[in-house]
Design a protein around this motif. Sequence first.
Motif, mmCIF file in Angstrom:
data_model
loop_
_atom_site.group_PDB
_atom_site.id
_atom_site.type_symbol
_atom_site.label_atom_id
_atom_site.label_comp_id
_atom_site.label_asym_id
_atom_site.label_seq_id
_atom_site.Cartn_x
_atom_site.Cartn_y
_atom_site.Cartn_z
ATOM 1 N N LYS A 111 35.096 54.872 77.716
ATOM 2 C CA LYS A 111 35.625 56.261 76.617
ATOM 3 C C LYS A 111 37.185 55.886 76.596
ATOM 4 O O LYS A 111 37.559 55.826 75.345
ATOM 5 N N ALA B 172 38.720 52.776 75.547
ATOM 6 C CA ALA B 172 38.438 52.053 74.286
ATOM 7 C C ALA B 172 39.637 53.215 73.083
ATOM 8 O O ALA B 172 39.979 51.810 72.275
ATOM 9 N N ILE B 173 39.853 54.270 73.741
ATOM 10 C CA ILE B 173 41.136 54.789 72.768
ATOM 11 C C ILE B 173 42.379 54.455 73.387
ATOM 12 O O ILE B 173 43.081 54.065 71.927
ATOM 13 N N ALA C 263 42.781 51.369 73.660
ATOM 14 C CA ALA C 263 42.927 49.841 73.205
ATOM 15 C C ALA C 263 43.158 49.813 72.009
ATOM 16 O O ALA C 263 43.456 49.022 71.518
ATOM 17 N N SER C 264 42.603 51.137 70.575
ATOM 18 C CA SER C 264 42.577 50.857 69.327
ATOM 19 C C SER C 264 43.969 51.479 69.196
ATOM 20 O O SER C 264 44.214 51.280 67.910
ATOM 21 N N VAL C 265 44.202 51.802 70.059
ATOM 22 C CA VAL C 265 46.303 51.938 69.677
ATOM 23 C C VAL C 265 46.695 50.287 70.527
ATOM 24 O O VAL C 265 48.423 50.607 70.670
ATOM 25 N N ASP C 266 46.473 48.965 70.627
ATOM 26 C CA ASP C 266 47.157 48.034 71.417
ATOM 27 C C ASP C 266 47.545 48.451 72.569
ATOM 28 O O ASP C 266 49.165 48.058 72.572
ATOM 29 N N GLU D 123 46.448 48.509 76.082
ATOM 30 C CA GLU D 123 45.098 47.576 76.840
ATOM 31 C C GLU D 123 46.064 48.398 78.480
ATOM 32 O O GLU D 123 47.175 48.790 78.853
ATOM 33 N N GLY E 117 44.926 57.722 69.480
ATOM 34 C CA GLY E 117 44.058 56.242 69.398
ATOM 35 C C GLY E 117 42.738 58.145 69.071
ATOM 36 O O GLY E 117 41.684 57.554 68.493
ATOM 37 N N TYR F 287 41.909 57.855 65.740
ATOM 38 C CA TYR F 287 41.243 57.176 65.162
ATOM 39 C C TYR F 287 40.430 57.135 65.653
ATOM 40 O O TYR F 287 39.106 56.786 64.461
ATOM 41 N N GLU F 288 39.604 57.074 66.751
ATOM 42 C CA GLU F 288 38.272 57.724 67.217
ATOM 43 C C GLU F 288 37.457 58.448 66.387
ATOM 44 O O GLU F 288 36.555 58.130 66.018
ATOM 45 N N ARG G 259 40.546 54.751 61.272
ATOM 46 C CA ARG G 259 41.977 54.838 61.350
ATOM 47 C C ARG G 259 42.194 54.351 59.659
ATOM 48 O O ARG G 259 41.656 53.504 59.079
#
Length: 166
Positions: free
Chosen positions: A20, A23-24, A26-29, A31, A63, A66-67, A71
């Motif tokens: 998780k 993933a958070i 990654a949601s804000v680009d 990695e 992030g 967004y989660e 977004r």
Amino acid sequence: MITNDVLRRVRFALQLNDTKMLAIFASVDNEMSVDFLHSIMAKEDAEGFVFCRDSVLSLFLDGLIYEKRGRKEGAVPVILPAKAVLSNNDILRKLRIALNFKDEDMLNALKLANFPVSKGELSALFRKSDHRNYKPCGDQLLRRFIDGITVQFRGTKPSTDAVEAE
């Protein structure tokens, strides 16, 4: 509070596992490898500890927004400039947005952590820094707020050992 501690405590409070967390980010680009995640989650005296920069914490909190909230159309993550510092007020504001907390929710979380504040004191934390009634958020208030959301979401007050083990 150092940024690593905020990251650890929020992760514990919201019961976020490695997958998780990644993933958070990654949601804000942003990695991130599992190894780097573990190094910024480590305690200061642990082997492999890496200091978490304010820009990384800011991206995590964006992030998390967004989660939890979704977004916004056309929204792009804001990367803090190299020397910029994320204040406790900024952290508190981002947590408030991510958790969709109103004033009463914030006050309740602080009360759960045995740190009651008045509505006026709370609103002073969210004013612009140049406002005459602005009040900087101290480490203790931020720590207690995170303790309060831990009680709210996990049902128990966090111990230092539990936060470290998570």
